[in-house]
Design a protein around this motif. Sequence first.
Motif, PDB file in Angstrom:
ATOM      1  N   GLY A 180      37.366  35.545  38.950  1.00  0.00           N
ATOM      2  CA  GLY A 180      36.658  35.065  37.767  1.00  0.00           C
ATOM      3  C   GLY A 180      36.326  33.593  37.853  1.00  0.00           C
ATOM      4  O   GLY A 180      35.330  33.130  37.288  1.00  0.00           O
ATOM      5  N   MET A 181      37.146  32.839  38.583  1.00  0.00           N
ATOM      6  CA  MET A 181      36.868  31.417  38.818  1.00  0.00           C
ATOM      7  C   MET A 181      35.786  31.211  39.876  1.00  0.00           C
ATOM      8  O   MET A 181      35.453  30.085  40.223  1.00  0.00           O
ATOM      9  N   GLU A 182      35.278  32.316  40.406  1.00  0.00           N
ATOM     10  CA  GLU A 182      34.267  32.321  41.463  1.00  0.00           C
ATOM     11  C   GLU A 182      34.755  31.613  42.719  1.00  0.00           C
ATOM     12  O   GLU A 182      33.992  30.949  43.429  1.00  0.00           O
ATOM     13  N   ARG A 183      36.058  31.780  43.021  1.00  0.00           N
ATOM     14  CA  ARG A 183      36.612  31.247  44.266  1.00  0.00           C
ATOM     15  C   ARG A 183      36.995  32.398  45.189  1.00  0.00           C
ATOM     16  O   ARG A 183      38.067  32.442  45.784  1.00  0.00           O
ATOM     17  N   GLN A 184      36.066  33.349  45.300  1.00  0.00           N
ATOM     18  CA  GLN A 184      36.269  34.477  46.194  1.00  0.00           C
ATOM     19  C   GLN A 184      36.392  34.028  47.644  1.00  0.00           C
ATOM     20  O   GLN A 184      36.997  34.715  48.473  1.00  0.00           O
ATOM     21  N   ASP A 185      35.796  32.865  47.952  1.00  0.00           N
ATOM     22  CA  ASP A 185      35.859  32.357  49.321  1.00  0.00           C
ATOM     23  C   ASP A 185      37.291  32.033  49.731  1.00  0.00           C
ATOM     24  O   ASP A 185      37.692  32.279  50.873  1.00  0.00           O
TER      25      ASP A 185
ATOM     26  N   ASP B 164      46.104  49.378  37.103  1.00  0.00           N
ATOM     27  CA  ASP B 164      45.387  48.174  36.663  1.00  0.00           C
ATOM     28  C   ASP B 164      44.551  48.492  35.436  1.00  0.00           C
ATOM     29  O   ASP B 164      44.337  47.646  34.570  1.00  0.00           O
ATOM     30  N   ALA B 165      44.075  49.733  35.390  1.00  0.00           N
ATOM     31  CA  ALA B 165      43.335  50.246  34.225  1.00  0.00           C
ATOM     32  C   ALA B 165      42.108  49.406  33.878  1.00  0.00           C
ATOM     33  O   ALA B 165      41.710  49.318  32.725  1.00  0.00           O
ATOM     34  N   GLY B 166      41.526  48.757  34.886  1.00  0.00           N
ATOM     35  CA  GLY B 166      40.319  47.981  34.635  1.00  0.00           C
ATOM     36  C   GLY B 166      40.557  46.624  34.005  1.00  0.00           C
ATOM     37  O   GLY B 166      39.604  45.865  33.781  1.00  0.00           O
ATOM     38  N   ILE B 167      41.817  46.282  33.713  1.00  0.00           N
ATOM     39  CA  ILE B 167      42.112  45.006  33.062  1.00  0.00           C
ATOM     40  C   ILE B 167      41.734  43.839  33.969  1.00  0.00           C
ATOM     41  O   ILE B 167      41.201  42.825  33.517  1.00  0.00           O
ATOM     42  N   GLY B 168      41.994  43.989  35.267  1.00  0.00           N
ATOM     43  CA  GLY B 168      41.637  42.923  36.201  1.00  0.00           C
ATOM     44  C   GLY B 168      40.147  42.648  36.196  1.00  0.00           C
ATOM     45  O   GLY B 168      39.712  41.490  36.167  1.00  0.00           O
ATOM     46  N   SER B 169      39.332  43.710  36.210  1.00  0.00           N
ATOM     47  CA  SER B 169      37.877  43.535  36.178  1.00  0.00           C
ATOM     48  C   SER B 169      37.418  42.895  34.870  1.00  0.00           C
ATOM     49  O   SER B 169      36.478  42.103  34.848  1.00  0.00           O
ATOM     50  N   ALA B 170      38.090  43.251  33.766  1.00  0.00           N
ATOM     51  CA  ALA B 170      37.749  42.642  32.481  1.00  0.00           C
ATOM     52  C   ALA B 170      38.028  41.145  32.500  1.00  0.00           C
ATOM     53  O   ALA B 170      37.260  40.349  31.949  1.00  0.00           O
ATOM     54  N   PHE B 171      39.104  40.745  33.167  1.00  0.00           N
ATOM     55  CA  PHE B 171      39.437  39.319  33.240  1.00  0.00           C
ATOM     56  C   PHE B 171      38.442  38.550  34.097  1.00  0.00           C
ATOM     57  O   PHE B 171      38.232  37.345  33.882  1.00  0.00           O
ATOM     58  N   ILE B 172      37.828  39.206  35.081  1.00  0.00           N
ATOM     59  CA  ILE B 172      36.804  38.521  35.871  1.00  0.00           C
ATOM     60  C   ILE B 172      35.698  38.020  34.948  1.00  0.00           C
ATOM     61  O   ILE B 172      35.250  36.872  35.041  1.00  0.00           O
TER      62      ILE B 172
ATOM     63  N   LEU C 164      29.330  40.188  40.161  1.00  0.00           N
ATOM     64  CA  LEU C 164      29.878  40.408  38.821  1.00  0.00           C
ATOM     65  C   LEU C 164      29.917  39.129  37.984  1.00  0.00           C
ATOM     66  O   LEU C 164      29.339  39.080  36.897  1.00  0.00           O
ATOM     67  N   PRO C 165      30.595  38.061  38.457  1.00  0.00           N
ATOM     68  CA  PRO C 165      30.601  36.850  37.638  1.00  0.00           C
ATOM     69  C   PRO C 165      29.257  36.141  37.584  1.00  0.00           C
ATOM     70  O   PRO C 165      28.845  35.633  36.539  1.00  0.00           O
ATOM     71  N   ARG C 166      28.509  36.131  38.712  1.00  0.00           N
ATOM     72  CA  ARG C 166      27.254  35.391  38.753  1.00  0.00           C
ATOM     73  C   ARG C 166      26.208  36.020  37.829  1.00  0.00           C
ATOM     74  O   ARG C 166      25.548  35.336  37.042  1.00  0.00           O
ATOM     75  N   LEU C 167      26.025  37.328  37.912  1.00  0.00           N
ATOM     76  CA  LEU C 167      25.039  37.999  37.066  1.00  0.00           C
ATOM     77  C   LEU C 167      25.449  37.979  35.599  1.00  0.00           C
ATOM     78  O   LEU C 167      24.587  37.930  34.711  1.00  0.00           O
TER      79      LEU C 167
END
Length: 505
Positions: A145-150, A52-60, A292-295
Motif C-alpha cells: 500500500g505504501m507502493e514500495r513493492q520494489d 487473510d480473507a481479503g483484509i490484506g488487499s483491503a489495506f493496500i 492496484l494502488p496506482r489505478l
Amino acid sequence: MLKKITILYSSQIYRAIIPLIFVPYTIGILGAENYGLVSFFTMLIGLIGILDAGIGSAFIKIVSTNRFNQYSFQKVISLFLKVFFIFLIIACIIIVSFYFSSDYIVIGWLKTSINYPEAIYCIKLIGIILSIMYLKSFVSSFINGMERQDILALWGIIYTTLFYCGSYLAIKNVSNDLYTFFKIILFVSILDFSIISFIWILLVFFNIKLTKKKINETTQFDKIADEFSLLKIAKFSLQLSGLSIIWIIATQIDKVVLSKYLILEEYANYQIAAQLATTISIFTVPLTQFLLPRLSVLYKDKNEKEFLRIYNISLFVFVALLSPIIPYFFLFGDDIISLWIRSDLLGANINGYAKWLIAAALIAGIMNFVFIILYAQGKLKNHFYAYIIYSSLTIPLSVLIAKYYGAVISAKFVFIHSLLFMIFWGGYCVHKLMNKFINFFALIFGGVFILSTSIFYIFSNTKYITSVPILDLFIPPLINFFITLLIYFLVKRYIHLFFSKITLN
C-alpha cells in the motif's frame, strides 16, 4: 515507473525460475514420495491465504489513499495494529490445529508410507511455518500500500534463494530427510518475517516524519477523518474478504481433494503441473502489485486519460507475451517437461495436467485485469455476487470430479469453467465499464493466439531444427516472439488508435 516495474519483474522471474530449477534435484535426493509431502505443503501455502480473507488487499487500498496525510495515516496504523493482533491469535490457532490434527493428516488423509514419526514431526513444523507466512503476508500488504513493492521484490530474491538453495544444500550435505528440509524452511520463514517487519517499521517511521513537513492546514483533518471512517470502507473490505475466500477455495479445491484420493507420489506430479501453471504469476503478481494502488489513486483523482493509458498498455503487453504459452504447451509440453524433469514418462504424465492448468492460469490472469479495474473503481459488489454464483457451481463439481474421475479430468474442468467465466462475466464487466474495449481485446488476443498456434504447429511437424534438443524447443517461441514484434511495429499506429477510442463508461 519503469525502474519499479523492472525490479518487480526481475524479482518475479527469479522467484519463479529458482523453484523449477531445484524441483528435479530435490526429488532426486528426497525421493518421489517424500517430495509428495513437500507438494502437500506447497498446496497448504496457497490455501492458507483463505484466512487473510481479503483484509490484506483491503489495506493496500486504505494505505495507498491515506498515506499522504499524517493524521489519516496514523489512523491507518492504529487500525492495522489492531487487526494484526487478531491475525496473531489466528496464527496461534493454526499452530495448535496442526499439532492436534497431525495424526489424522498422516493416517486418515494422506496416502503415504513415509515413516510415521517423521511425517508427524513434519506436519507439526508445517503448522508453525504456515502461521509465520500468514503473518508475513499481512505485514507485506501494508508495504504494498505504501507502493514500495520494489523493496519487497528485492528482499524476495534473497528469501527465495535461501528457501530453495538453503533447503537443497541442507538435504544434500547434512541429511537427506524431511526433518532437515522442514527445519531449514522454518528458519528461513522466521528470518523472512523478521526482515519484513523491520522494513514495515522503517517505512512507517519515515512516512510519518515526511508527512509532518507537509502539514499546512490542520482544518482539513476532521474532513479526512470522517471520510476515513465511512461505512463504505467496511463494506468494501467485506466484499473483498468474501471474494478472496471464495477465490482461494475455488482455485485450490481440486488440489485439496486430490491430496486425499491420489497416492502421494502421483499427487506430487499434479502439484508440479500446478507449480508450472503458477509461472504465469511472473507477469500477474508484479502487475497487480503495481496497478492496484496506482489505478486506485488515479481514479480517485479523476485522471481518466492516465488511468486508461496504464491499464491498456499493461493488458496489451500481458496478452501479447503470454497468449502463445497455451499452444506451446499443447504442442511441445511433453518434450520441454521431459527435458526439465529428466524423464520422458514423468514429462508426459505431468504435461497431461500442466497444459490444461497453464491455459486456465492464463485465463485467470486475464480475469485479474477485470478484478483490478473493479477494485480501483470500488465496484466489487456485483463481482462478488457473480463469483459466489460461479463458485457455488464449480466448487461442488470440482470435488465430485476429483473424487470420481481423477486428476486429468480435474485439470480439464479447471480450464473449462475458467474459460466460461471469462467469456460471460468478464465480457459483461468490461462492456459495462469501458467503451469499445472488447473490440480491442478480441483483436489483440485473437490475432496473437492464431499467429502463435500456426507457427508452433509448423515447427511441431518438423522433427529436428538443430542437433541440440533444447534449441529445438526454444527456437519456435523465439521466432514467434520476433514475428509478433515485427507485426506490432508495422501496425502499432492502428493499435494506438484503438487505445485512444477506449473510454470509461
